[in-house]
Motif scaffolding. Structure first.
Motif, PDB file in Angstrom:
ATOM      1  N   ILE A   1      -5.118   0.709   3.137  1.00 61.10           N
ATOM      2  CA  ILE A   1      -6.545   0.818   2.628  1.00 61.10           C
ATOM      3  C   ILE A   1      -6.820  -0.497   1.952  1.00 61.10           C
ATOM      4  CG2 ILE A   1      -8.315   1.716   0.898  1.00 61.10           C
ATOM      5  CD1 ILE A   1      -6.909   4.613   1.425  1.00 61.10           C
TER       6      ILE A   1
ATOM      7  N   ALA B   1      -8.854   5.545  -3.433  1.00 63.29           N
ATOM      8  CA  ALA B   1      -7.711   5.178  -2.354  1.00 63.29           C
ATOM      9  C   ALA B   1      -6.317   5.919  -2.644  1.00 63.29           C
ATOM     10  CB  ALA B   1      -7.505   3.700  -2.601  1.00 63.29           C
TER      11      ALA B   1
ATOM     12  N   CYS C   1      -9.002  -2.382  -0.657  1.00 63.60           N
ATOM     13  CA  CYS C   1      -9.770  -1.811  -2.012  1.00 63.60           C
ATOM     14  C   CYS C   1      -9.783  -2.852  -3.013  1.00 63.60           C
ATOM     15  CB  CYS C   1      -8.750  -0.700  -2.594  1.00 63.60           C
ATOM     16  SG  CYS C   1      -9.562   0.328  -3.773  1.00 63.60           S
TER      17      CYS C   1
ATOM     18  N   LYS D   1       0.764  -1.317  -0.167  1.00 67.02           N
ATOM     19  CA  LYS D   1       0.190   0.081  -0.117  1.00 67.02           C
ATOM     20  C   LYS D   1       0.883   1.195  -0.055  1.00 67.02           C
ATOM     21  CE  LYS D   1      -3.442  -2.766   1.003  1.00 67.02           C
ATOM     22  NZ  LYS D   1      -4.086  -2.852   2.293  1.00 67.02           N
TER      23      LYS D   1
END
Lengths: 205, 560
Positions: B412, B432, B414, B342
């Motif tokens: 996040i 995101a 997603c 991420k």
């Protein structure tokens, strides 16, 4: 051109049975859910009106495979045919097998039970066969017909079907190969109740 | 981890041959679209917005380094050099060619991998805790049972065509990390009063269009009966689940319609016939499979390491990474670490072919050649020595794998969203990325602390938005993309579903909306509170008031 699309065991054989169907209902209603035409009937939904059952034409001689609703409503008329071994019964995937089982002393009085699958994606056919074979002790011929395609054959066989009427526009000859799609299934099922770990010693592999 | 024997290899090889023939028949016009669809889906193949999407199974998230290298190579040769790790611990490729898929499956089979039942109306990949086997709070290592369930569910003939998809999760910890309550069947393993392994069984949970937490169908089930009890549940569902409406076809709808008591009665009646049948698991079989999950050959190490302590003291960046990405381990001197997929401004859960090779090398060098995929879409090295952490961090950082944001706002969850998925109503990845950019300050992120943001591009809920502390759902209104925001959802033992705060927002408003939610939290929190705690204490009202404070309500209502 093969004369039959019927597989029994591992071979193509002639179909001795005439499949009796209900006449169409007086008015066909198109049901919709969430804007889409409903393709599957709910389990337990009524499948035939008394008028349809009464109007169903049954050939006077030869082996006949009749709808469950017709058998239940016209037992007395058909009992003689059953005694002669020329009556089998078929049900749709949305019909309750309990309604067949409840009225019979022994399902093995039927030489043939058929399960009709309208759409190949309808997996109820697998549980119905499993229950007929394991719960209700049915040992005679169990036939799948309707939208029966080769890619479901292996599963149908494992669930206890030993007779497959391949959809008319497809080759039963080619479908035979799919009965052998997998050679070492993991889980126990109707055709072999033992899971792989009870069939062989995997530690020794 | 589990290694294939001849039986397992035969099954995947025969599957490749079967699908190769099915694909050939489809391309030759011998199978219609409708007939081919269920066949390709159960091999993980969707027809998507721009190209097929191909989902490769990573059973319960476990990968060997050679498998990850193969995934990297396949992504490079047949796709665009990257893959997306999903919330079901699987890997998705977004640009393969349909005619290449049989060959991709054949390559996967060479490293004991497949795409069996990664989609379609059948039993899907079994998922579990990414820290299985090494977590200090673990009671039972659930992986052997997960593998037994995987084998049992593979080509299960009776359950080959269910009304809808069917997801099973298993967990062996007090603190659930496998979201068992959000699955069609959730199994929590525990030790009973006699120290025997028992199972608490949940049924009818699920996210998606109608998010609902599961109900307990059985508090106590002896482990031997795991398979036959599942058979009883799924048989009742197969026969009575709704097939007339795809949106009402999951088992949760049946459980809800019958009520848990009546559903339980039917399942128990069915199980009476199945109990002690041959699919009952034997001690010998559990032992055989468990051997594959035996403890790694750990060195005997002290609980502390001086060089590690020194590095933390002298290097704040390393210390920040340790704080967020390093997790406790039951073995003294070892840690589990999360490699963050991420990084700010990149699609959550994506990894390039090069990164896959780097991670495989790191696994070989530092973690017994194995790794795991988490349902939070990160990669885990489960068995790293304390003394290796600093060197590992340096290498991971060089390849963009050491963002110290695990459990923080920018970690996040997603789904691929409208950029790729033909089901999606709205894009999710750009949302995101925009939120990550808004909060691209590590000190601030650490100050905000633990929070989970989940984004789904449609109500199918692949991004698990309904259990996000902040959940964001893409919705379609008159052909344009809007985002509905909920707060107060949570995974884990005290799971809850989020509440929608009000009318939805345009994409460009989203970073500011999240900022306002965070502002309320920062002002109102007590020193001990995480975001979710503050939401639970205050309710949604103050958050809602702030977010909509200067909104033109009339305009908003128009697209509510």
């Amino acid at each position: 051109m093969p004369s039959s699309n019927l597989i029994r065991g591992n071979a193509i054989v002639a179909n001795e049975w005439t499949c009796v169907t209900l006449p169409p209902p007086a008015e066909e209603t198109v049901r919709k859910q969430a804007g889409k035409v409903v393709l599957f009937k709910l389990t337990g939904e009524v499948s035939a009106t008394p008028e349809q059952i009464a109007a169903t034409q049954i050939p006077a001689s030869g082996k006949v495979l009749v709808p469950l609703s017709v058998w239940l409503a016209r037992k007395q008329e058909l009992a003689g045919r059953l005694d002669k071994g020329e009556l089998g019964v078929w049900l749709d995937t949305h019909e309750l097998i309990e309604s067949l089982v409840e009225g019979e002393a022994d399902l093995n009085d039927f030489p043939l039970i058929g399960v009709h699958v309208e759409r190949c994606a309808d997996g109820r056919i697998f549980s119905i066969a499993t229950l007929l074979r394991t719960r209700y002790g049915y040992n005679n011929e169990l036939r799948a017909f309707g939208d029966v395609l080769r890619d479901q054959l292996f599963f149908l066989k494992r669930c206890g079907f030993d007779s497959f009427l391949i959809r008319a526009d497809r080759s039963a000859e080619e479908a035979l190969a799919s009965l052998k799609d997998f050679s070492a299934p993991y889980q126990g099922a109707v055709d072999d109740q033992l899971p792989i770990w009870r069939r062989i010693n995997r530690n020794a592999l | 981890m589990y290694k294939y024997d001849k039986i397992d290899q035969t099954n995947v090889d025969e599957r490749v041959a079967q699908f190769r023939d099915q694909t050939r028949r489809f391309l030759a016009g011998e199978l219609t679209d409708d007939e081919f669809r269920p066949l390709r889906l159960r091999n993980g193949l969707y027809i998507q917005r721009y190209a097929p999407m191909f989902r490769i199974a990573v059973p319960y998230g476990m990968l060997a380094s050679r498998q990850l290298r193969k995934l990297g190579d396949i992504a490079k040769r047949y796709d665009r050099g990257y893959g997306h790790f999903s919330t079901r611990q699987n890997l998705q490729l977004n640009w393969p060619k349909l005619e290449d898929v049989p060959e991709m499956l054949a390559e996967l089979a060479t490293v004991e991998m497949h795409a069996i039942q990664t989609s379609g109306n059948c039993i899907r990949n079994i998922t579990t805790d990414q820290f299985a086997g090494i977590a200090p709070d673990e009671v039972i290592d659930p992986r052997a049972m997960a593998e037994i369930l995987r084998q049992w569910s593979t080509f299960h003939p009776e359950f080959a065509l269910l009304p809808r998809k069917f997801k099973i999760a298993v967990s062996g910890t007090k603190q659930d990390r496998a979201v068992v309550q959000a699955h069609d069947i959730g199994m929590e393993f525990y030790l009973d009063a006699n120290n025997q392994v028992a199972i608490k069984v949940w049924v009818g949970g699920g996210l998606g269009r109608t998010p609902i937490l599961g109900s307990v169908i059985r508090e106590y089930l002896e482990w031997q009966h795991a398979l036959t009890y599942c058979e009883a549940i799924i048989r009742v569902y197969n026969l009575h689940g709704r097939r007339d409406n795809i949106f009402k076809a999951r088992i949760k709808i049946l459980v809800k319609a019958l009520g848990i008591d009546e559903f339980r009665r039917q399942v128990e009646a069915e199980w009476l016939h199945l109990k002690d049948s041959p699919n009952t698991i034997t001690e010998a079989e559990l032992k055989r499979v468990s051997q594959h999950f035996e403890q790694m050959p750990y060195e005997v190490l002290p609980a502390h390491n001086a060089s590690f302590d020194a590095a933390i003291a002298s290097n704040p960046a390393f210390a920040a990474w340790v704080k967020r990405c390093v997790h406790p381990h039951k073995q003294p001197g070892y840690r589990a670490i999360t490699l963050s997929l991420k990084p700010h401004g990149k699609a959550p859960g994506d990894a390039t072919s090069e990164q896959m090779h780097v991670v495989a090398d790191l696994a070989d060098q530092y973690s017994f050649g194995e790794l795991r995929v988490s349902h939070e879409q990160n990669l885990i090295l489960a068995d790293v020595k304390l003394s290796d952490l600093f060197a590992l961090w340096g290498k991971a950082r060089k390849h963009g794998l050491a963002t110290p944001n695990i459990g923080l706002l920018t970690d996040i969850i997603c789904c691929p969203g409208g950029d790729f998925c033909s089901l999606a109503n709205a894009k999710s990845i750009p949302i995101a990325e925009a939120i990550q950019q808004q909060f691209d300050n590590l000190d601030y992120l650490h100050d905000i602390g633990e929070i989970e943001i989940n984004i789904s591009g449609c109500m199918n809920g692949c991004g698990h938005h309904s259990v996000g502390h902040i959940g964001i759902l893409g919705v379609d209104k008159d052909g344009s993309e809007w985002y509905q925001v909920s707060i107060g959802g949570k995974q884990g033992n005290d799971a809850s579903l989020g509440s929608v705060i009000g009318p939805s927002f345009a994409a460009e408003e989203m970073p500011d909306v999240v900022q306002r939610l965070i502002d309320v939290y920062v002002q109102q929190r007590t020193p001990e509170e995480r975001f979710i705690d503050t939401v639970r204490r205050l309710g949604i009202a103050p958050f809602k008031a702030r977010v909509y404070a200067d909104k033109d309500v009339h305009k908003e209502v128009a697209h509510a």
